[in-house]
Design an enzyme around this catalytic site. Structure first.
Site, mmCIF file in Angstrom:
data_model
loop_
_atom_site.group_PDB
_atom_site.id
_atom_site.type_symbol
_atom_site.label_atom_id
_atom_site.label_comp_id
_atom_site.label_asym_id
_atom_site.label_seq_id
_atom_site.Cartn_x
_atom_site.Cartn_y
_atom_site.Cartn_z
ATOM 1 N N SER A 199 15.366 27.641 30.873
ATOM 2 C CA SER A 199 15.330 28.923 30.183
ATOM 3 C C SER A 199 14.266 29.781 30.851
ATOM 4 O O SER A 199 13.359 29.251 31.517
ATOM 5 C CB SER A 199 14.974 28.714 28.705
ATOM 6 O OG SER A 199 14.588 29.923 28.084
ATOM 7 N N TYR A 233 9.048 25.961 21.813
ATOM 8 C CA TYR A 233 10.236 25.956 22.674
ATOM 9 C C TYR A 233 9.833 26.068 24.138
ATOM 10 O O TYR A 233 10.320 25.320 24.995
ATOM 11 C CB TYR A 233 11.164 27.101 22.274
ATOM 12 C CG TYR A 233 12.436 27.181 23.089
ATOM 13 C CD1 TYR A 233 13.489 26.315 22.845
ATOM 14 C CD2 TYR A 233 12.575 28.122 24.112
ATOM 15 C CE1 TYR A 233 14.661 26.377 23.589
ATOM 16 C CE2 TYR A 233 13.737 28.191 24.869
ATOM 17 C CZ TYR A 233 14.780 27.321 24.594
ATOM 18 O OH TYR A 233 15.934 27.390 25.339
#
Length: 233
Positions: free
Chosen positions: A132, A145
Site C-alpha cells: 500500500s 495499518y
C-alpha cells in the site's frame, strides 16, 4: 503451460480481480479463505483446483492448515492480497486493532511464505506482496495499518536477498487508493462520502501484478508503485 498460484484475499477487491484474471487464462488456483465454507465458495466461484481454510487472524494455526491441504510440490507464485484496516489515532487505538492488523497483514504473510518456500524454490517461483502507499508513508490515524505495511516491505526486502540464490523472485506492489470494499470501509471510518470513480480500478492493479508475474526470468520487478491516473476536471 498453466502455472499454479496461491492467492490470499480472493474474496473481494484486488485479490478477486487477480484470481479471476489468472483463472480466465487457464492457470491453476489455490485459494486461501478464512474457513471451510468460504474456501469452498471461492473454489467454486473461480474454478480453483484446491483451497485452504486458514484464518489469517491466527498465524499460529496456519502450519496445520497448510500441512493438511495436500498442496503440490511446485508452486509458481504466492500472491498475498489479503488485508484488513482499522483506523485510529495512536492515543485511541486499542491493542486488538494493532494485533489484528499485524497478524493478518504481516505475520500471516510471513508464515504462509515460510510454509510454501520449498514448493516455490522447486518451481523457481515468485512471491508477490500487495502492499500500500501506507507501506511507504504513514499519515495520522493510519499508524497501525502503516506499521503492518512498513513491516511487509521489510519482509519483502529481506526475503528478496535470501531467496535470490534459490531462484525465487520477490515483488512488492504499492497501490494507491483503489475502488474496493476496503476503501468503502476506510471512507466510512473517515466519515467521508465514497465515490469509487475517484480511485484505481482493481483490474488496473491486477494488470500490474500479472505484468510482474509474466516478466521473463532474466529480470524482476522488485517494487512497483501504482497511483490513480489524472482525472479531468
Amino acid at each position: 503451460m498453466p502455472h499454479t498460484h496461491v492467492v490470499t484475499g480472493a474474496g473481494s477487491g484486488i485479490g478477486a480481480a487477480i484470481a479471476r484474471r489468472l483463472a480466465d487464462r487457464g492457470d491453476r488456483l489455490i485459494l486461501v479463505a478464512r474457513d471451510a465454507l468460504r474456501a469452498a465458495e471461492l473454489a467454486e466461484q473461480f474454478g480453483a483446483s484446491a483451497s485452504v481454510a486458514a484464518d489469517l487472524r491466527h498465524p499460529e494455526s496456519l502450519a496445520a492448515a497448510f500441512a493438511n491441504a495436500g498442496l503440490p510440490d511446485e508452486i509458481d507464485s504466492v500472491v498475498h492480497a489479503a488485508g484488513v484496516v482499522d483506523l485510529g489515532a495512536v492515543a485511541e487505538l486499542p491493542v486488538e486493532a494493532w494485533s489484528s492488523q499485524l497478524a493478518v497483514n504481516l505475520v500471516s504473510a510471513a508464515e504462509i511464505t515460510r510454509l510454501l518456500l520449498p514448493a516455490l524454490r522447486a518451481a523457481r517461483g515468485q512471491v508477490v506482496f500487495l502492499n500500500s502507499g501506507a507501506g511507504l508513508t504513514a499519515h495520522p490515524s493510519w499508524a497501525a495499518y502503516a506499521a503492518s505495511k512498513h513491516g511487509l516491505k521489510a519482509l519483502a526486502d529481506a526475503l528478496r536477498g535470501e531467496e535470490a540464490p534459490h531462484g525465487v523472485r520477490v515483488t512488492t506492489v504499492y497501490p494507491g487508493r483503489a475502488a474496493t470494499p476496503m476503501q468503502a470501509k476506510v471512507h466510512e471510518q473517515e466519515g467521508q462520502e465514497y465515490d469509487p470513480s475517484r480511485f484505481i480500478d482493481p483490474e488496473s492493479v491486477a494488470t500490474a501484478v500479472l505484468t510482474a508475474l509474466d516478466l521473463p526470468r532474466d529480470a524482476v520487478i522488485s517494487d512497483l508503485t501504482v497511483r490513480p491516473g489524472p482525472r479531468p476536471k
